[in-house]
Design a protein around this motif. Structure first.
Motif, mmCIF file in Angstrom:
data_model
loop_
_atom_site.group_PDB
_atom_site.id
_atom_site.type_symbol
_atom_site.label_atom_id
_atom_site.label_comp_id
_atom_site.label_asym_id
_atom_site.label_seq_id
_atom_site.Cartn_x
_atom_site.Cartn_y
_atom_site.Cartn_z
ATOM 1 N N PRO A 1 0.790 -1.243 0.000
ATOM 2 C CA PRO A 1 0.000 0.000 0.000
ATOM 3 C C PRO A 1 0.815 1.282 0.000
ATOM 4 O O PRO A 1 0.284 2.342 -0.333
ATOM 5 N N ARG B 1 -0.258 3.443 -3.470
ATOM 6 C CA ARG B 1 -0.419 4.596 -2.584
ATOM 7 C C ARG B 1 -1.117 5.765 -3.272
ATOM 8 O O ARG B 1 -2.082 6.313 -2.711
ATOM 9 N N LEU C 1 -4.804 4.974 -3.605
ATOM 10 C CA LEU C 1 -5.518 5.000 -2.335
ATOM 11 C C LEU C 1 -5.668 6.420 -1.794
ATOM 12 O O LEU C 1 -6.732 6.798 -1.285
ATOM 13 N N ARG D 1 -8.433 8.444 -3.344
ATOM 14 C CA ARG D 1 -9.795 8.063 -2.948
ATOM 15 C C ARG D 1 -10.076 8.292 -1.462
ATOM 16 O O ARG D 1 -11.208 8.569 -1.086
ATOM 17 N N PHE E 1 -6.041 8.041 4.327
ATOM 18 C CA PHE E 1 -5.062 6.974 4.077
ATOM 19 C C PHE E 1 -4.254 6.688 5.340
ATOM 20 O O PHE E 1 -4.054 5.520 5.715
ATOM 21 N N TYR F 1 -4.413 3.156 7.160
ATOM 22 C CA TYR F 1 -3.162 2.394 7.168
ATOM 23 C C TYR F 1 -2.712 2.109 8.602
ATOM 24 O O TYR F 1 -2.289 0.986 8.928
#
Length: 223
Positions: free
Chosen positions: A20, A26, A29, A32, A38, A42
């Motif tokens: 990720p 990355r 993600l 979005r 994130f 995470y």
């Protein structure tokens, strides 16, 4: 089944900490979830996987390699106190040279605080924590886990340095590091509160150790 569970969770932990955070995962993600979303997602998944790994390592077959050295628990306590202090003075402050920084645009290399000596507080704390626990957990499963954590932290520092140099530009990165090292040493803001918070966190970890690690350690420090 104990080894299968350990290997599966162990592999999942490192996949989570590699896929990720690298392109193209990355950027996709972050686009979005946003940067804050994130980081929250995470961090939450990382803690959940770490908890699962703790459970798996306790269920793995016990294969001893070395006994716990006499008095080693005091060295672990000293290391964990250092971990608490590093995080207390290194987190939640501007730090464009690593990850975990906040308000990075406000970073002043002439007033770097702890970052003068420790550019990567999270990874440095991770290394101390894993190295100290490696010393007192001399069975195969724990050695694999804590040994890989220590190596991950050391290599992670070099990887983050390369990434930040690429993002900031080599000359800007070098100048920032030089300015940090040459900056006068000053008393950090709210130093007493940070030290008190770090020590309180260590006490809480000792008290909660039976619940998240499966081993009580408080008795080792009592007369």
């Amino acid at each position: 089944m104990g080894w299968i569970e350990f290997i599966t969770v162990f592999a999942g932990f490192y996949i989570l900490h590699s896929v990720p955070v690298r392109p193209p995962a990355r950027p996709w993600l972050v686009a979005r979830l946003g940067h804050a979303g994130f980081d929250i997602a995470y961090s939450t998944l990382s803690l959940a996987m770490l908890a699962a790994l703790f459970v798996a390592v306790e269920r793995a077959p016990y294969v001893p390699l070395w006994p716990e050295p006499p008095g080693a628990h005091w060295l672990v306590l000293a290391a964990m106190t250092a971990v608490g202090l590093i995080l207390a003075f290194g987190l939640f402050r501007p730090n464009p040279l690593s990850f975990g920084g906040t308000r990075n645009a406000a970073f002043n290399p002439r007033n770097p605080g702890l970052l003068r000596w420790v550019r990567h507080p999270v990874l440095a704390a991770f290394f101390l924590w894993s190295g100290a626990h490696l010393m007192v957990n001399g069975d195969v499963a724990h050695v694999v886990m804590f040994g890989s954590f220590a190596a991950f932290a050391l290599f992670g520092m070099r990887i983050v340095d390369r990434r930040r140099r690429r993002e900031m530009g080599d000359e800007v990165w070098r100048q920032t590091v030089v300015q940090m090292r040459a900056a006068p040493v000053s008393r950090p803001h709210a130093a007493v509160l940070r030290v008190a918070g770090a020590l309180a966190a260590v006490v809480v970890l000792i008290l909660l150790h039976p619940w998240f690690a499966g081993v009580g350690v408080l008795g080792r420090f009592l007369p």
